[in-house]
Write a protein that holds these residues in place. Structure first.
Motif, PDB file in Angstrom:
ATOM      1  N   VAL A 141       0.814  -1.220   0.000  1.00 39.43           N
ATOM      2  CA  VAL A 141       0.000   0.000   0.000  1.00 39.43           C
ATOM      3  C   VAL A 141       0.842   1.262   0.000  1.00 39.43           C
ATOM      4  O   VAL A 141       0.297   2.370   0.035  1.00 39.43           O
ATOM      5  CB  VAL A 141      -0.987   0.023   1.190  1.00 39.43           C
ATOM      6  CG1 VAL A 141      -1.974  -1.113   1.101  1.00 39.43           C
ATOM      7  CG2 VAL A 141      -0.252   0.010   2.522  1.00 39.43           C
ATOM      8  N   ILE A 142       2.164   1.100  -0.013  1.00 36.73           N
ATOM      9  CA  ILE A 142       3.022   2.290  -0.100  1.00 36.73           C
ATOM     10  C   ILE A 142       3.956   2.192  -1.301  1.00 36.73           C
ATOM     11  O   ILE A 142       5.015   2.816  -1.329  1.00 36.73           O
ATOM     12  CB  ILE A 142       3.828   2.520   1.205  1.00 36.73           C
ATOM     13  CG1 ILE A 142       4.642   1.286   1.591  1.00 36.73           C
ATOM     14  CG2 ILE A 142       2.912   2.933   2.333  1.00 36.73           C
ATOM     15  CD1 ILE A 142       5.556   1.501   2.798  1.00 36.73           C
ATOM     16  N   THR A 143       3.565   1.415  -2.323  1.00 38.98           N
ATOM     17  CA  THR A 143       4.402   1.271  -3.514  1.00 38.98           C
ATOM     18  C   THR A 143       4.672   2.622  -4.160  1.00 38.98           C
ATOM     19  O   THR A 143       5.804   2.905  -4.583  1.00 38.98           O
ATOM     20  CB  THR A 143       3.754   0.327  -4.543  1.00 38.98           C
ATOM     21  OG1 THR A 143       2.423   0.767  -4.808  1.00 38.98           O
ATOM     22  CG2 THR A 143       3.718  -1.096  -4.027  1.00 38.98           C
ATOM     23  N   ASP A 144       3.634   3.471  -4.249  1.00 41.17           N
ATOM     24  CA  ASP A 144       3.824   4.774  -4.881  1.00 41.17           C
ATOM     25  C   ASP A 144       4.794   5.645  -4.087  1.00 41.17           C
ATOM     26  O   ASP A 144       5.663   6.315  -4.659  1.00 41.17           O
ATOM     27  CB  ASP A 144       2.483   5.481  -5.056  1.00 41.17           C
ATOM     28  CG  ASP A 144       1.681   5.574  -3.765  1.00 41.17           C
ATOM     29  OD1 ASP A 144       1.991   4.841  -2.794  1.00 41.17           O
ATOM     30  OD2 ASP A 144       0.722   6.374  -3.714  1.00 41.17           O
ATOM     31  N   ARG A 145       4.680   5.621  -2.738  1.00 43.43           N
ATOM     32  CA  ARG A 145       5.581   6.420  -1.901  1.00 43.43           C
ATOM     33  C   ARG A 145       7.020   5.916  -2.012  1.00 43.43           C
ATOM     34  O   ARG A 145       7.966   6.710  -2.082  1.00 43.43           O
ATOM     35  CB  ARG A 145       5.132   6.390  -0.444  1.00 43.43           C
ATOM     36  CG  ARG A 145       3.656   6.758  -0.207  1.00 43.43           C
ATOM     37  CD  ARG A 145       3.369   8.190  -0.617  1.00 43.43           C
ATOM     38  NE  ARG A 145       1.959   8.515  -0.492  1.00 43.43           N
ATOM     39  CZ  ARG A 145       1.430   9.146   0.567  1.00 43.43           C
ATOM     40  NH1 ARG A 145       2.205   9.506   1.577  1.00 43.43           N
ATOM     41  NH2 ARG A 145       0.142   9.420   0.593  1.00 43.43           N
ATOM     42  N   LEU A 146       7.192   4.597  -2.007  1.00 40.77           N
ATOM     43  CA  LEU A 146       8.541   4.039  -2.083  1.00 40.77           C
ATOM     44  C   LEU A 146       9.172   4.290  -3.451  1.00 40.77           C
ATOM     45  O   LEU A 146      10.363   4.618  -3.549  1.00 40.77           O
ATOM     46  CB  LEU A 146       8.505   2.541  -1.782  1.00 40.77           C
ATOM     47  CG  LEU A 146       8.080   2.141  -0.368  1.00 40.77           C
ATOM     48  CD1 LEU A 146       7.925   0.632  -0.258  1.00 40.77           C
ATOM     49  CD2 LEU A 146       9.071   2.653   0.668  1.00 40.77           C
ATOM     50  N   MET A 147       8.379   4.122  -4.517  1.00 45.71           N
ATOM     51  CA  MET A 147       8.900   4.382  -5.857  1.00 45.71           C
ATOM     52  C   MET A 147       9.346   5.828  -6.001  1.00 45.71           C
ATOM     53  O   MET A 147      10.391   6.121  -6.593  1.00 45.71           O
ATOM     54  CB  MET A 147       7.831   4.051  -6.910  1.00 45.71           C
ATOM     55  CG  MET A 147       7.701   2.582  -7.262  1.00 45.71           C
ATOM     56  SD  MET A 147       6.508   2.316  -8.610  1.00 45.71           S
ATOM     57  CE  MET A 147       6.989   0.679  -9.160  1.00 45.71           C
ATOM     58  N   THR A 148       8.551   6.748  -5.442  1.00 49.98           N
ATOM     59  CA  THR A 148       8.863   8.169  -5.541  1.00 49.98           C
ATOM     60  C   THR A 148      10.048   8.547  -4.659  1.00 49.98           C
ATOM     61  O   THR A 148      10.991   9.205  -5.112  1.00 49.98           O
ATOM     62  CB  THR A 148       7.634   9.012  -5.164  1.00 49.98           C
ATOM     63  OG1 THR A 148       6.547   8.685  -6.035  1.00 49.98           O
ATOM     64  CG2 THR A 148       7.939  10.495  -5.278  1.00 49.98           C
ATOM     65  N   ASP A 149      10.033   8.125  -3.392  1.00 53.45           N
ATOM     66  CA  ASP A 149      11.096   8.508  -2.450  1.00 53.45           C
ATOM     67  C   ASP A 149      12.461   7.973  -2.857  1.00 53.45           C
ATOM     68  O   ASP A 149      13.482   8.645  -2.675  1.00 53.45           O
ATOM     69  CB  ASP A 149      10.753   8.020  -1.036  1.00 53.45           C
ATOM     70  CG  ASP A 149       9.758   8.924  -0.339  1.00 53.45           C
ATOM     71  OD1 ASP A 149       9.171   9.793  -1.015  1.00 53.45           O
ATOM     72  OD2 ASP A 149       9.569   8.760   0.884  1.00 53.45           O
ATOM     73  N   PHE A 150      12.483   6.737  -3.366  1.00 58.34           N
ATOM     74  CA  PHE A 150      13.764   6.105  -3.683  1.00 58.34           C
ATOM     75  C   PHE A 150      14.011   5.968  -5.183  1.00 58.34           C
ATOM     76  O   PHE A 150      14.998   5.349  -5.589  1.00 58.34           O
ATOM     77  CB  PHE A 150      13.850   4.731  -3.026  1.00 58.34           C
ATOM     78  CG  PHE A 150      13.786   4.763  -1.524  1.00 58.34           C
ATOM     79  CD1 PHE A 150      14.785   5.374  -0.775  1.00 58.34           C
ATOM     80  CD2 PHE A 150      12.712   4.187  -0.843  1.00 58.34           C
ATOM     81  CE1 PHE A 150      14.729   5.408   0.605  1.00 58.34           C
ATOM     82  CE2 PHE A 150      12.649   4.217   0.544  1.00 58.34           C
ATOM     83  CZ  PHE A 150      13.662   4.837   1.281  1.00 58.34           C
ATOM     84  N   ALA A 151      13.105   6.532  -6.040  1.00 58.28           N
ATOM     85  CA  ALA A 151      13.240   6.494  -7.505  1.00 58.28           C
ATOM     86  C   ALA A 151      13.406   5.058  -8.007  1.00 58.28           C
ATOM     87  O   ALA A 151      14.404   4.705  -8.636  1.00 58.28           O
ATOM     88  CB  ALA A 151      14.413   7.368  -7.957  1.00 58.28           C
ATOM     89  N   LEU A 152      12.410   4.207  -7.736  1.00 54.00           N
ATOM     90  CA  LEU A 152      12.485   2.781  -8.051  1.00 54.00           C
ATOM     91  C   LEU A 152      11.607   2.408  -9.237  1.00 54.00           C
ATOM     92  O   LEU A 152      10.529   2.987  -9.445  1.00 54.00           O
ATOM     93  CB  LEU A 152      12.043   1.952  -6.837  1.00 54.00           C
ATOM     94  CG  LEU A 152      12.748   2.200  -5.503  1.00 54.00           C
ATOM     95  CD1 LEU A 152      12.126   1.328  -4.430  1.00 54.00           C
ATOM     96  CD2 LEU A 152      14.229   1.926  -5.627  1.00 54.00           C
ATOM     97  N   GLY A 153      12.040   1.406 -10.013  1.00 58.58           N
ATOM     98  CA  GLY A 153      11.182   0.721 -10.963  1.00 58.58           C
ATOM     99  C   GLY A 153      10.587  -0.517 -10.310  1.00 58.58           C
ATOM    100  O   GLY A 153      10.809  -0.781  -9.126  1.00 58.58           O
ATOM    101  N   ALA A 154       9.836  -1.311 -11.093  1.00 59.29           N
ATOM    102  CA  ALA A 154       9.158  -2.483 -10.529  1.00 59.29           C
ATOM    103  C   ALA A 154      10.149  -3.524 -10.037  1.00 59.29           C
ATOM    104  O   ALA A 154       9.951  -4.128  -8.979  1.00 59.29           O
ATOM    105  CB  ALA A 154       8.222  -3.088 -11.579  1.00 59.29           C
ATOM    106  N   ALA A 155      11.217  -3.764 -10.794  1.00 58.13           N
ATOM    107  CA  ALA A 155      12.185  -4.777 -10.381  1.00 58.13           C
ATOM    108  C   ALA A 155      12.868  -4.385  -9.068  1.00 58.13           C
ATOM    109  O   ALA A 155      13.030  -5.209  -8.161  1.00 58.13           O
ATOM    110  CB  ALA A 155      13.234  -4.982 -11.472  1.00 58.13           C
ATOM    111  N   ALA A 156      13.262  -3.099  -8.957  1.00 59.80           N
ATOM    112  CA  ALA A 156      13.914  -2.626  -7.731  1.00 59.80           C
ATOM    113  C   ALA A 156      12.945  -2.634  -6.554  1.00 59.80           C
ATOM    114  O   ALA A 156      13.325  -2.956  -5.426  1.00 59.80           O
ATOM    115  CB  ALA A 156      14.476  -1.224  -7.938  1.00 59.80           C
ATOM    116  N   LEU A 157      11.671  -2.289  -6.809  1.00 54.58           N
ATOM    117  CA  LEU A 157      10.670  -2.316  -5.742  1.00 54.58           C
ATOM    118  C   LEU A 157      10.425  -3.751  -5.286  1.00 54.58           C
ATOM    119  O   LEU A 157      10.331  -4.031  -4.083  1.00 54.58           O
ATOM    120  CB  LEU A 157       9.366  -1.686  -6.223  1.00 54.58           C
ATOM    121  CG  LEU A 157       8.207  -1.716  -5.223  1.00 54.58           C
ATOM    122  CD1 LEU A 157       8.538  -0.899  -3.980  1.00 54.58           C
ATOM    123  CD2 LEU A 157       6.915  -1.195  -5.864  1.00 54.58           C
ATOM    124  N   GLY A 158      10.323  -4.676  -6.256  1.00 50.26           N
ATOM    125  CA  GLY A 158      10.166  -6.082  -5.902  1.00 50.26           C
ATOM    126  C   GLY A 158      11.339  -6.579  -5.091  1.00 50.26           C
ATOM    127  O   GLY A 158      11.178  -7.364  -4.153  1.00 50.26           O
TER     128      GLY A 158
END
Length: 428
Positions: free
Chosen positions: A36-53
């Motif tokens: 539920v915080i994928t958008d916040r994590l992607m934005t804060d740490f500049a992540l793509g899907a692979a890095a978020l996974g």
């Protein structure tokens, strides 16, 4: 004194076991919170899907690595010290994640959290063998899953509302403080065996001539020498991994980006999947006890899970039908509780802790492999769209990514057919 009075009263047994269950609840909350915080994590740490996974899966990397040593240590040292240390280190890891300035430190926090809460489930199983009657083991395992999923539900809509109000870092700081308080409570109240409180233990008597101080490697090799042990560690990779991958990370962005739902609505749907999974655990575990067999129900529910996920992934469904199929699939995936009892019965009683640790690797390996695997496929199919710094993927990309889940469940079904039935009896 009557037989009933010699054993610990139910209220005491469930209270001792329940403190371990609270750490498992927190661990499950941490497991699925990124969803539920994928958008916040992607934005804060500049992540793509692979890095978020990968960020989410750092929890699973250390969790899986800890399962075998946790089982062995639980056999030798007892669950009380393990649970206390686990809660304390989990609090430290959560603080690190909350204050992480870069993705490196966020990964380190998730790694520390996964390693520490990894002690919870195996320690709970060990407590259950001593504080509860043998025929209550499957029920306790199912309720353990239910407690964990309660943590997953908290990590759904409630967590999203708190994050929107206070920010994800502040919420994680409070989580760390609660975990630290649990650490103190476990040390004060949990005991490894009812005999420490003056009651008779439910622990099975050791076999004559058993070597309790055999080497760690020897014990592990003994567990793995039984065919069921390695089968029952691989089967949950697909079955339980499907739930952990969808509800634990990719379900919320999928429902937002493909079905146009708000984050809170998407989180409510994934929480519903987790609740169905939690209900399936104790119900299917108890049903297998009544049947006196493990394998038939395990096979049937794996087939149902395969059909359900196939419908979700490959057929266009209206939202109401999608939710219904997810509920049925989640319930069927609760069959991993059958697998825990199945694995425990497939080895001699002195190896139960080690066997539980080995078996518990399966569901977590599902998250470890499938979460970043799906993310990698999503990035390979990304069309270049972003919203607020977070990548957006289309329906075809998600279908390609989720095909990995379907293939894993196919493997699970093939392998469970090769397992040997225990007839719900402990190996001598």
């Amino acid at each position: 004194m009557s037989e009933q009075k010699r054993f610990p009263p139910a209220a005491l047994a469930w209270s001792v076991w329940g403190l371990g269950a609270l750490l498992y609840l927190i661990g499950f909350y941490q497991r699925v919170a990124p969803a539920v915080i994928t958008d916040r994590l992607m934005t804060d740490f500049a992540l793509g899907a692979a890095a978020l996974g990968n960020l989410s899966a750092f929890y699973f990397y250390s969790y899986v690595a800890m399962q075998i040593p946790t089982g062995i240590i639980a056999d030798r040292w007892g669950p009380r010290r393990l649970l206390t240390a686990g809660a304390g280190i989990a609090a430290l890891g959560t603080f690190l994640f909350a204050f992480a300035p870069t993705i490196f430190w966020a990964n380190a926090g998730r790694l520390l959290i996964g390693a520490s809460v990894a002690v919870a489930f195996v320690s709970m199983l060990k407590l259950a063998t001593r504080w509860f009657r043998p025929n209550q083991f499957a029920l306790a395992s199912g309720i353990a899953l239910f407690c964990g999923v309660c943590g997953g539900v908290v990590a759904g809509v409630p967590l999203r509302l708190l994050v929107e109000a206070f920010g994800w870092r502040a919420v994680m700081m409070v989580t760390a403080a609660v975990t630290a308080a649990l650490c103190v409570a476990i040390w004060l109240f949990v005991r490894d065996d009812p005999s420490e409180r003056g009651y008779q233990s439910h622990a099975p008597a050791p076999a004559a001539g058993a070597h309790h101080h055999a080497s760690v490697w020897h014990g592990l090799m003994q567990v793995l020498s039984y065919r069921n042990s390695w089968i029952l560690v691989i089967v949950p990779i697909g079955v339980a991994g499907s739930v952990l991958t969808f509800a634990g990370l990719w379900g919320v962005p999928y429902l937002k980006q493909v079905h146009g739902l708000e984050t809170k609505t998407a989180a409510a749907i994934t929480s519903t999947l987790l609740i169905a999974w939690a209900l399936g655990g104790p119900i299917l575990g108890s049903l297998s006890e009544r049947m006196g067999r493990r394998k038939p129900l395990y096979v049937i529910t794996t087939v149902i899970a395969l059909i359900g996920w196939g419908i979700v992934i490959y057929l266009p469904l209206p939202l109401w039908a999608l939710v219904c199929v997810l509920i049925v699939s989640g319930f069927a995936c609760g069959n991993l509780i059958i697998g825990f009892a199945f694995a425990k019965e497939s080895v001699p009683s002195r190896l139960m802790g080690t066997a539980s640790g080995v078996c518990n690797m399966g569901p977590l390996m599902g998250g470890m492999f499938l979460q970043p695997g799906v993310g990698w496929i999503l990035d390979r199919n990304w069309l270049g769209n972003s919203v607020g710094g977070a990548r957006v993927y289309d329906a075809a990309a998600y279908q390609a990514g989720f095909s990995l889940i379907f293939a894993a469940i196919v493997l699970s079904l093939v392998l469970i057919l090769l397992a040997r039935e225990t007839h719900c009896r402990q190996m001598p």
